[in-house]
Scaffold this motif. Structure first.
Motif, mmCIF file in Angstrom:
data_model
loop_
_atom_site.group_PDB
_atom_site.id
_atom_site.type_symbol
_atom_site.label_atom_id
_atom_site.label_comp_id
_atom_site.label_asym_id
_atom_site.label_seq_id
_atom_site.Cartn_x
_atom_site.Cartn_y
_atom_site.Cartn_z
ATOM 1 N N SER A 141 0.829 -1.203 0.000
ATOM 2 C CA SER A 141 0.000 0.000 0.000
ATOM 3 C C SER A 141 0.867 1.257 0.000
ATOM 4 C CB SER A 141 -0.906 0.036 1.231
ATOM 5 O OG SER A 141 -1.822 -1.024 1.191
ATOM 6 N N VAL A 142 0.296 2.298 -0.574
ATOM 7 C CA VAL A 142 0.883 3.633 -0.539
ATOM 8 C C VAL A 142 -0.186 4.546 0.050
ATOM 9 C CG1 VAL A 142 1.827 5.527 -1.908
ATOM 10 C CG2 VAL A 142 2.294 3.169 -2.563
ATOM 11 N N PHE A 143 0.211 5.383 1.000
ATOM 12 C CA PHE A 143 -0.707 6.325 1.626
ATOM 13 C C PHE A 143 -0.217 7.731 1.285
ATOM 14 C CE2 PHE A 143 -0.647 2.448 4.093
ATOM 15 C CZ PHE A 143 -2.000 2.155 4.200
ATOM 16 N N ILE A 144 -1.006 8.447 0.458
ATOM 17 C CA ILE A 144 -0.616 9.759 -0.048
ATOM 18 C C ILE A 144 -1.357 10.840 0.729
ATOM 19 C CG2 ILE A 144 -0.484 11.227 -2.093
ATOM 20 C CD1 ILE A 144 -0.806 8.590 -3.747
ATOM 21 N N TRP A 145 -0.638 11.819 1.248
ATOM 22 C CA TRP A 145 -1.229 12.913 2.001
ATOM 23 C C TRP A 145 -2.017 13.833 1.074
ATOM 24 C CZ3 TRP A 145 -2.616 14.163 6.643
ATOM 25 C CH2 TRP A 145 -2.933 15.475 6.939
ATOM 26 N N ASP A 146 -3.231 14.202 1.495
ATOM 27 C CA ASP A 146 -4.065 15.144 0.756
ATOM 28 C C ASP A 146 -4.634 16.146 1.753
ATOM 29 O OD1 ASP A 146 -5.846 16.571 -0.781
ATOM 30 O OD2 ASP A 146 -6.793 14.813 -1.664
ATOM 31 N N SER A 147 -4.169 17.381 1.668
ATOM 32 C CA SER A 147 -4.573 18.412 2.635
ATOM 33 C C SER A 147 -6.007 18.882 2.435
ATOM 34 C CB SER A 147 -3.622 19.609 2.555
ATOM 35 O OG SER A 147 -3.673 20.177 1.261
ATOM 36 N N THR A 148 -6.647 18.495 1.325
ATOM 37 C CA THR A 148 -8.024 18.947 1.082
ATOM 38 C C THR A 148 -9.068 18.025 1.698
ATOM 39 O OG1 THR A 148 -8.198 17.766 -1.026
ATOM 40 C CG2 THR A 148 -7.305 20.011 -1.092
ATOM 41 N N LEU A 149 -8.667 16.870 2.190
ATOM 42 C CA LEU A 149 -9.626 15.936 2.789
ATOM 43 C C LEU A 149 -10.091 16.426 4.157
ATOM 44 C CD1 LEU A 149 -7.977 12.494 1.957
ATOM 45 C CD2 LEU A 149 -9.885 13.585 0.798
ATOM 46 N N ASN A 150 -11.218 15.902 4.612
ATOM 47 C CA ASN A 150 -11.757 16.190 5.949
ATOM 48 C C ASN A 150 -11.914 17.683 6.209
ATOM 49 O OD1 ASN A 150 -11.810 13.403 6.591
ATOM 50 N ND2 ASN A 150 -9.625 13.499 7.064
ATOM 51 N N GLU A 151 -12.519 18.353 5.256
ATOM 52 C CA GLU A 151 -12.814 19.787 5.371
ATOM 53 C C GLU A 151 -11.562 20.610 5.644
ATOM 54 O OE1 GLU A 151 -15.997 20.297 8.161
ATOM 55 O OE2 GLU A 151 -17.253 18.836 7.142
ATOM 56 N N GLY A 152 -10.480 20.263 4.978
ATOM 57 C CA GLY A 152 -9.241 21.015 5.102
ATOM 58 C C GLY A 152 -8.307 20.528 6.190
ATOM 59 N N ALA A 153 -8.735 19.573 7.009
ATOM 60 C CA ALA A 153 -7.871 19.045 8.064
ATOM 61 C C ALA A 153 -6.823 18.084 7.492
ATOM 62 C CB ALA A 153 -8.691 18.334 9.134
ATOM 63 N N GLY A 154 -7.090 17.532 6.313
ATOM 64 C CA GLY A 154 -6.161 16.626 5.662
ATOM 65 C C GLY A 154 -6.384 15.173 6.035
ATOM 66 N N GLY A 155 -5.767 14.313 5.260
ATOM 67 C CA GLY A 155 -5.866 12.880 5.487
ATOM 68 C C GLY A 155 -5.079 12.142 4.420
ATOM 69 N N GLN B 116 5.556 16.855 -5.932
ATOM 70 C CA GLN B 116 6.949 17.023 -5.518
ATOM 71 C C GLN B 116 6.989 17.611 -4.105
ATOM 72 O OE1 GLN B 116 9.053 19.967 -7.703
ATOM 73 N NE2 GLN B 116 10.966 19.568 -6.668
ATOM 74 N N GLY B 117 7.768 16.984 -3.231
ATOM 75 C CA GLY B 117 7.950 17.465 -1.868
ATOM 76 C C GLY B 117 6.918 17.001 -0.870
ATOM 77 N N VAL B 118 5.876 16.288 -1.318
ATOM 78 C CA VAL B 118 4.832 15.806 -0.417
ATOM 79 C C VAL B 118 5.206 14.429 0.111
ATOM 80 C CG1 VAL B 118 2.413 15.096 -0.283
ATOM 81 C CG2 VAL B 118 3.022 17.161 -1.519
ATOM 82 N N ALA B 119 4.994 14.235 1.401
ATOM 83 C CA ALA B 119 5.330 12.959 2.032
ATOM 84 C C ALA B 119 4.260 11.909 1.740
ATOM 85 C CB ALA B 119 5.468 13.142 3.534
ATOM 86 N N PHE B 120 4.691 10.661 1.698
ATOM 87 C CA PHE B 120 3.775 9.536 1.554
ATOM 88 C C PHE B 120 4.399 8.335 2.248
ATOM 89 C CE2 PHE B 120 6.501 9.605 -2.141
ATOM 90 C CZ PHE B 120 6.853 8.290 -2.353
ATOM 91 N N TRP B 121 3.548 7.389 2.603
ATOM 92 C CA TRP B 121 3.990 6.171 3.297
ATOM 93 C C TRP B 121 3.983 4.997 2.341
ATOM 94 C CZ3 TRP B 121 5.636 6.383 8.304
ATOM 95 C CH2 TRP B 121 5.270 7.494 9.057
ATOM 96 N N LEU B 122 4.968 4.108 2.484
ATOM 97 C CA LEU B 122 4.999 2.844 1.750
ATOM 98 C C LEU B 122 4.879 1.720 2.770
ATOM 99 C CD1 LEU B 122 7.975 3.482 -0.703
ATOM 100 C CD2 LEU B 122 5.548 3.599 -1.215
ATOM 101 N N GLN B 123 4.057 0.716 2.431
ATOM 102 C CA GLN B 123 3.843 -0.410 3.342
ATOM 103 C C GLN B 123 3.783 -1.705 2.549
ATOM 104 O OE1 GLN B 123 -0.025 -0.673 5.253
ATOM 105 N NE2 GLN B 123 0.938 -1.380 7.139
ATOM 106 N N THR B 124 4.540 -2.695 3.012
ATOM 107 C CA THR B 124 4.477 -4.027 2.417
ATOM 108 C C THR B 124 3.409 -4.835 3.146
ATOM 109 O OG1 THR B 124 6.214 -4.793 3.906
ATOM 110 C CG2 THR B 124 6.905 -4.019 1.729
ATOM 111 N N PRO B 125 2.970 -5.958 2.584
ATOM 112 C CA PRO B 125 1.974 -6.783 3.275
ATOM 113 C C PRO B 125 2.519 -7.336 4.600
ATOM 114 C CG PRO B 125 2.296 -7.522 1.004
ATOM 115 C CD PRO B 125 3.323 -6.500 1.274
ATOM 116 N N ALA B 126 1.642 -7.468 5.579
ATOM 117 C CA ALA B 126 2.034 -7.987 6.894
ATOM 118 C C ALA B 126 2.545 -9.425 6.787
ATOM 119 C CB ALA B 126 0.863 -7.904 7.862
#
Length: 138
Positions: free
Chosen positions: A74-88, A112-122
Motif C-alpha cells: 500500500s501507498v498512503f498519499i497525504w491530501d490536505s483537502t480531505l476532511n474539510e481542510g484538516a487533511g488525510g 513534488q515534496g509531499v510525504a507519503f507512506w509505503l507499506q508491504t503486506p504484513a
C-alpha cells in the motif's frame, strides 16, 4: 630551449580557455533515491523530491512505484483537502491481477515534496528497495 618552454607554457595556459567554451545542450539532471521498505507490514515515510522525466506522464503510484513492491502493498498519499481542510491520507493498494489502480485513488498524483507512506503486506517478511527517480529541480 627557452623558446620551446615559452611556447609550451602559452599552449598550456590557452588550452583551458579553448575547452572551457563547450556548450551545454541540456539542463536536465536525473537523480534517484533508494528507499528501504521494511517487510512484515511496517511503514516507511518517503518524499518525492523530483520532477517527472516526462511532463506528459503523471507522478501517480503506477508511474512512481511501478513493480518495485509486491502484491497487497500500500501507498498512503497525504491530501490536505480531505476532511474539510484538516487533511488525510489516500490509500492505494496494489492488486493481484491489475497491479496499481490507474483510476480513482490510484490516479492521485504524488506532488513534488509531499510525504507519503509505503507499506508491504504484513504476511511478507522480506525487505524491499524502491528507487524514486526523476529530474532534479533546477
Amino acid at each position: 630551449m627557452k623558446k620551446i618552454l615559452g611556447i609550451a607554457c602559452a599552449v598550456a595556459m590557452a588550452a583551458p580557455l579553448a575547452f572551457g567554451q563547450a556548450s551545454v545542450f541540456s539542463q536536465n539532471a536525473v537523480g534517484y533515491v533508494r528507499v528501504k521498505v521494511p517487510g512484515s507490514g511496517d511503514l516507511n515515510l518517503c518524499r518525492l523530491d523530483f520532477l517527472p522525466l516526462d511532463p506528459n506522464v503523471p507522478n501517480n503510484v503506477l508511474n512512481v512505484i511501478g513493480d518495485q513492491l509486491p502484491v497487497n502493498s500500500s501507498v498512503f498519499i497525504w491530501d490536505s483537502t480531505l476532511n474539510e481542510g484538516a487533511g488525510g491520507y489516500i490509500p492505494v493498494t496494489k492488486g493481484a491481477r491489475a497491479g496499481w489502480p490507474s483510476t480513482g485513488a490510484g490516479a492521485t498524483e504524488i506532488d513534488q515534496g509531499v510525504a507519503f507512506w509505503l507499506q508491504t503486506p504484513a504476511s511478507d517478511p522480506n525487505d524491499y528497495f524502491v528507487y524514486l527517480m526523476g529530474e532534479v529541480p533546477g
